[in-house]
Design an enzyme around this catalytic site. Structure first.
Site, PDB file in Angstrom:
ATOM      1  CD  GLU A 113     -35.651  38.350  25.115  1.00 35.18           C
ATOM      2  OE1 GLU A 113     -35.653  38.517  26.244  1.00 35.18           O
ATOM      3  OE2 GLU A 113     -35.644  36.891  24.706  1.00 35.18           O
ATOM      4  CG  HIS A 122     -38.176  37.216  28.340  1.00 34.47           C
ATOM      5  ND1 HIS A 122     -37.144  36.575  27.929  1.00 34.47           N
ATOM      6  CD2 HIS A 122     -39.047  36.245  28.830  1.00 34.47           C
ATOM      7  CE1 HIS A 122     -37.218  35.143  28.037  1.00 34.47           C
ATOM      8  NE2 HIS A 122     -38.771  35.134  28.532  1.00 34.47           N
TER       9      HIS A 122
HETATM   10  C1  F6R Z   1     -43.731  31.834  26.997  1.00 36.96           C
HETATM   11  C2  F6R Z   1     -43.334  32.994  27.309  1.00 36.96           C
HETATM   12  C3  F6R Z   1     -42.157  33.274  27.899  1.00 36.96           C
HETATM   13  C4  F6R Z   1     -42.004  32.589  29.405  1.00 36.96           C
HETATM   14  C5  F6R Z   1     -40.974  32.941  30.185  1.00 36.96           C
HETATM   15  C6  F6R Z   1     -40.800  32.072  31.457  1.00 36.96           C
HETATM   16  O1  F6R Z   1     -44.984  31.765  26.126  1.00 36.96           O
HETATM   17  O2  F6R Z   1     -43.905  34.136  26.528  1.00 36.96           O
HETATM   18  O3  F6R Z   1     -42.143  34.678  28.102  1.00 36.96           O
HETATM   19  O4  F6R Z   1     -43.255  32.948  30.226  1.00 36.96           O
HETATM   20  O5  F6R Z   1     -39.815  33.061  29.543  1.00 36.96           O
HETATM   21  O6  F6R Z   1     -40.549  30.696  31.145  1.00 36.96           O
HETATM   22  P1  F6R Z   1     -40.399  29.471  31.885  1.00 36.96           P
HETATM   23  O7  F6R Z   1     -41.796  29.478  32.526  1.00 36.96           O
HETATM   24  O8  F6R Z   1     -40.294  28.416  31.370  1.00 36.96           O
HETATM   25  O9  F6R Z   1     -39.615  29.770  33.178  1.00 36.96           O
END
Ligand code: F6R
Length: 245
Positions: free
Chosen positions: A142, A137
């Protein structure tokens, strides 16, 4: 697509911050699209350090964030507004009035329309920073989301709820809905910077960069963006090495 391979998270954060800093120096009133989550934390830390060293001026910068949970006020420690304030906005000289994040409490449909209009009125996004979900995503788009969507409400998948539960005291507290920029909105950014670290993202990164362009891996559409830069560490590249892509 420009792919920058780095050894670890520290180098990833430095390189990502350098690219953002370059954008701000070239266009002091640029519109930055920003992300929350674990991945950009180091990048924001670097940007704060550059600001504290007197090397970066955020006074004219405008920002729009990718997404926000539904039902959380900006004062809630797990809201994305709170995240951005604590990790970046309160630590630099940005005008908070120029920082935009969907309002998690406003009526859903109206908020999405307003947010899309807001981005247009700012002149569009110059540089969009993205993290990558383990299921491919981007934002809260999603698998299965249409590539042409603008800002819209979403029901979070159980894998995303599970991944984000680590940040809440009780997994039951994780909101089930969010508002996110759509993939159409993200793809309209003039430049995109995707940052990815860690082995748990390796499969998603392989699919995103070298798999078929399909809604079942939302990030795969980034292959079609004319100005995409990817910065990823060795661990995230593991699957790509393995299959020789
Ligand atoms: C956050 C967002 C999400 C994250 C993704 C990765 O604003 O839009 O798409 O970029 O879930 O999250 P992390 O960096 O926590 O692994």
């Amino acid at each position: 697509m420009k792919v920058i391979r780095v050894s670890d998270y520290a180098e990833l954060s430095r390189k990502a911050a350098d690219l953002i800093a370059e954008e701000i120096r070239e266009k002091p009133d640029c519109v930055l699209g920003l992300a929350t989550g674990s991945t950009p934390e180091g990048t924001y830390k670097q940007l704060v350090a550059e600001y504290e060293a007197g090397k970066l001026d955020f006074s004219r910068v405008r920002t729009v964030n990718l997404d926000e949970y539904r039902g959380l006020p900006g004062s809630h420690p797990q809201s994305y507004r709170y995240f951005m304030d604590t990790h970046l906005f309160s630590r630099i000289n940005i005008n908070k009035k120029n920082t935009f994040i969907p309002d998690g409490l406003a009526p859903e449909k109206e908020e999405c329309e307003e947010y899309e209009k807001r981005i247009l009125s700012l002149g569009g996004i110059d540089l969009q920073l993205l993290g990558l979900g383990r299921n491919g995503h981007i934002g809260f788009n999603e698998p299965g989301t249409s590539f042409i969507m603008e800002t819209h409400p979403v029901k979070l998948t159980s894998s995303t709820i599970q991944a984000n539960a680590r940040l809440f005291n009780d997994p039951e507290e994780v909101p089930r809905r969010a508002v996110t920029m759509g993939i159409g909105t993200i793809m309209s950014a003039r430049e995109i910077l995707l940052i990815v670290n860690g082995e748990d993202k390796a499969e998603a990164l392989q699919k995103a960069l070298y798999g078929p362009v399909t809604p079942s891996c939302p990030a795969s559409i980034l292959q079609d963006h004319p100005a995409l830069t990817v910065i990823a560490d060795e661990e995230a590249f593991r699957e790509i090495q393995a299959c020789g892509s």
